[in-house]
Write an enzyme that holds these catalytic residues in place. Sequence first.
Site, mmCIF file in Angstrom:
data_model
loop_
_atom_site.group_PDB
_atom_site.id
_atom_site.type_symbol
_atom_site.label_atom_id
_atom_site.label_comp_id
_atom_site.label_asym_id
_atom_site.label_seq_id
_atom_site.Cartn_x
_atom_site.Cartn_y
_atom_site.Cartn_z
ATOM 1 N N GLU A 150 -14.527 -8.961 13.107
ATOM 2 C CA GLU A 150 -13.610 -9.800 12.324
ATOM 3 C C GLU A 150 -12.577 -8.936 11.627
ATOM 4 O OE1 GLU A 150 -16.262 -11.639 9.534
ATOM 5 O OE2 GLU A 150 -17.602 -12.340 11.126
ATOM 6 N N LYS A 180 -10.730 -7.412 8.601
ATOM 7 C CA LYS A 180 -11.102 -7.221 7.200
ATOM 8 C C LYS A 180 -9.882 -7.619 6.380
ATOM 9 C CE LYS A 180 -13.080 -3.831 4.035
ATOM 10 N NZ LYS A 180 -12.097 -3.972 2.962
ATOM 11 N N ASP A 198 -7.466 -8.232 3.491
ATOM 12 C CA ASP A 198 -7.255 -7.463 2.270
ATOM 13 C C ASP A 198 -6.833 -8.393 1.144
ATOM 14 O OD1 ASP A 198 -7.177 -5.309 0.685
ATOM 15 O OD2 ASP A 198 -5.312 -4.492 1.459
ATOM 16 N N TYR A 238 -16.258 -15.957 5.213
ATOM 17 C CA TYR A 238 -16.790 -15.097 6.264
ATOM 18 C C TYR A 238 -18.277 -14.779 6.139
ATOM 19 C CZ TYR A 238 -15.240 -11.838 2.604
ATOM 20 O OH TYR A 238 -14.997 -11.236 1.414
ATOM 21 N N LYS A 252 -12.222 0.963 8.999
ATOM 22 C CA LYS A 252 -10.881 0.876 8.419
ATOM 23 C C LYS A 252 -9.801 1.262 9.424
ATOM 24 C CE LYS A 252 -11.642 0.058 3.925
ATOM 25 N NZ LYS A 252 -11.041 0.822 2.860
ATOM 26 N N CYS A 257 26.371 15.609 -10.824
ATOM 27 C CA CYS A 257 25.384 14.564 -11.120
ATOM 28 C C CYS A 257 25.963 13.184 -10.788
ATOM 29 C CB CYS A 257 25.006 14.618 -12.597
ATOM 30 S SG CYS A 257 23.958 13.240 -13.095
ATOM 31 N N CYS A 299 26.477 11.310 -14.347
ATOM 32 C CA CYS A 299 27.378 11.730 -15.424
ATOM 33 C C CYS A 299 28.426 12.735 -14.970
ATOM 34 C CB CYS A 299 26.583 12.281 -16.609
ATOM 35 S SG CYS A 299 25.773 13.845 -16.243
ATOM 36 N N CYS A 353 20.399 18.264 -13.332
ATOM 37 C CA CYS A 353 21.541 17.957 -14.190
ATOM 38 C C CYS A 353 21.193 18.466 -15.580
ATOM 39 C CB CYS A 353 21.782 16.446 -14.229
ATOM 40 S SG CYS A 353 22.865 15.921 -15.564
ATOM 41 N N CYS A 377 22.791 12.753 -20.389
ATOM 42 C CA CYS A 377 23.090 12.043 -19.136
ATOM 43 C C CYS A 377 22.444 10.658 -19.190
ATOM 44 C CB CYS A 377 22.553 12.835 -17.952
ATOM 45 S SG CYS A 377 22.598 11.928 -16.394
#
Length: 672
Positions: free
Chosen positions: A118, A120, A122, A230, A318, A412, A415, A430, A435
């Site tokens: 089946e 799984k 989540d 399930y 998994k 930057c 600024c 920077c 800033c």
Amino acid sequence: MAAQPPPDVVRRVRELREALREADHRYYILDDPTLSDSQYDDLFRELLALERRWPALEDPASPTRRVPGAVAEGFEPYRHPSPMVSLDNVMSEAEFREWVESADRFLRSTEPRTYSVEPKIDGVALELIYEAGRLVAAVTRGDGEVGENLTANARTIRSIPALLRGPGVPEWIAVRGECYCRKADFEAFNREAEAAGERTFANPRNFVAGSLRQLDPAIPAARPIRYLAYAHGGVRGATYATQAELLAALRQMGLPTVPEARVVEGADAVVRAYEDLLARRDRLPYEADGVVVKVDQARLQERLGMRIRSPRWAVAWKFPAQRAVTRLEAVDWSVGRTGVVTPRAVLEPVFLAGVTVRHATLHNLDELARLDLRVGDRVEIERAGDVIPKVLRALPEARTGRETRVRVPATCPACGTALGRDEGKVALRCGNFACPAQVAAHLVHFASRGALDIRGLGEKQVQQLLEAGLVKDAADLFTLGAEDLAALPRWGEKSAANLLAQLAEARRPPLDRLLVGLGIREVGERGARILARAFGTLGRLARATREELLELDEVGDAMADAVRQWFAEPRNARMLERLEAVGVRPRRVEAPAGGAFEGLTVVLTGTLATLSRDEAKALVEAQGGRAASAVSARTHLVVAGPGAGSKLTRARELGVEVIDEEEFLRRAGRGR
Ligand code: IVH
């Protein structure tokens, strides 16, 4: 006593309830709706009106109860009729085959068995208790023994029948299954929430968990949450010879069950079924993080029985971390709170591991150079659990010649200050402390969960406060008044009052959280805790010598220097004075006693799905344990997630106990 309704009303109410139940069933279970939404609404409103007019007809199992009343029930503890265990995980075909062999040994038989394979799902596990076919309780896993009673919320989920149907309804049954949200519904919800300026969720599971735990059932009622069954956790008045038979019976009773479940014979067929689901994973309408393999025969399940915390007859295999290929549309550069400018990949949106990915981290200039990306490239990205997606590689073979080089900015982006590079470091920085991007990032950090945890103060709100000129630094936050906030666009009295209440609370932060909030380089949550416990007050920490700092276990040169530099900076000293002036008084933090990991050395390895590494470490420490990085004979416990490698192997060699994330959360009292 309430007035008795005339017989035709009684009849009509019965008819309406039947019709609505049938409509829910056809919509959610058979996937074959016969009523339009508006027809459904009409019947619903008619029923609601009759029930209001004739209270004697009240019935908690009525479809109208899916629209909750005003009273929140609160969450009472509820003891599971039998423990709600979790499953052991396997990560590879080899590990899966080991599991089969251990079952062979246990049963002293290598005859191929049948298995139910089946997806799984989540989501969030929920147990539904039905007495004589009526839903009487809906309970979360909690610690596996005792969960929370969320019945009022569960009643709002339309795929959970309030009454079971058909001849096969047992006297009593505890149905086990998962609350989940379909990917498409989740996306749509987030899109609308975003457009409305409301909170969005990171992934469908967080969304479901958050919704179910609302005290006001109106919240889950308004959200697209569904249920799939399930398993059962006990039944009276019926027996099921196989898992397949159980699923068929649950469906007969009107409960949706895992749609892709299939019964196969022998381990090889399970491997093929796993591979098939893995290949279709992205196309499944819900998030699945693996497959669950169950021995199909109830008789064999009984013989295999339980280990302490998990059954021997089922295992979770998994899926690996998810990857996808998309296009690099641009690289943008963001300025962090310390002025470091980092590149970020802007991607053509792609749905991956439960979320739409639009950005991926590129870490730094070295990483950018290593990846040799061009704008317009097709790129492979990976996302594991809640981790920020990353770009694994470019696909140069897919280049058309129109791709362009990534330009590294000289100034930057926020600024305009010329960017520099720290000596020997790869980071662009920077150097302008004023800033605006740095200030904004610092405020967001200051308010974040690991720091002062000021809810309702996220990026957007910080931006508003800065733009309105209401704050220039963290201390200014504490001078905000209700009128200032209420005058901002999209702020109401209520949100203003909420933020002020949060700020009032934030005036007395635990010292370690304040230290995190100050944003001292090298000092994360863990470092902050060590410093706070060792020095007790800000004043003592400010005066600590390099030697005193280095005496502490786990404080190295880098942290010691960073702390000294931070306190030596006049700008920072002024900020501390300002915080004190506006009434911020940190509290002392003591080492906890009596936690779940008291005295234990715990190693975390592999990827964890719901926690960042730092959060997991924090959890270990909050419960009295020590988080270590290497497995040795002194290790007590290893928490292994997907992708765990040599540490896991070492733990097994040494016979150290290994648990998965879910079990870890459960022991920490955070189990779902
Ligand atoms: S069976 C004894 N089947 O995954 C049987 N679980 O660690 C217990 N889950 O706790 C669970 N899809 O929350 C089972 N098809 C499925 C499932 C499933 C999701 C969840 C469930 C469980 C956890 C396993």
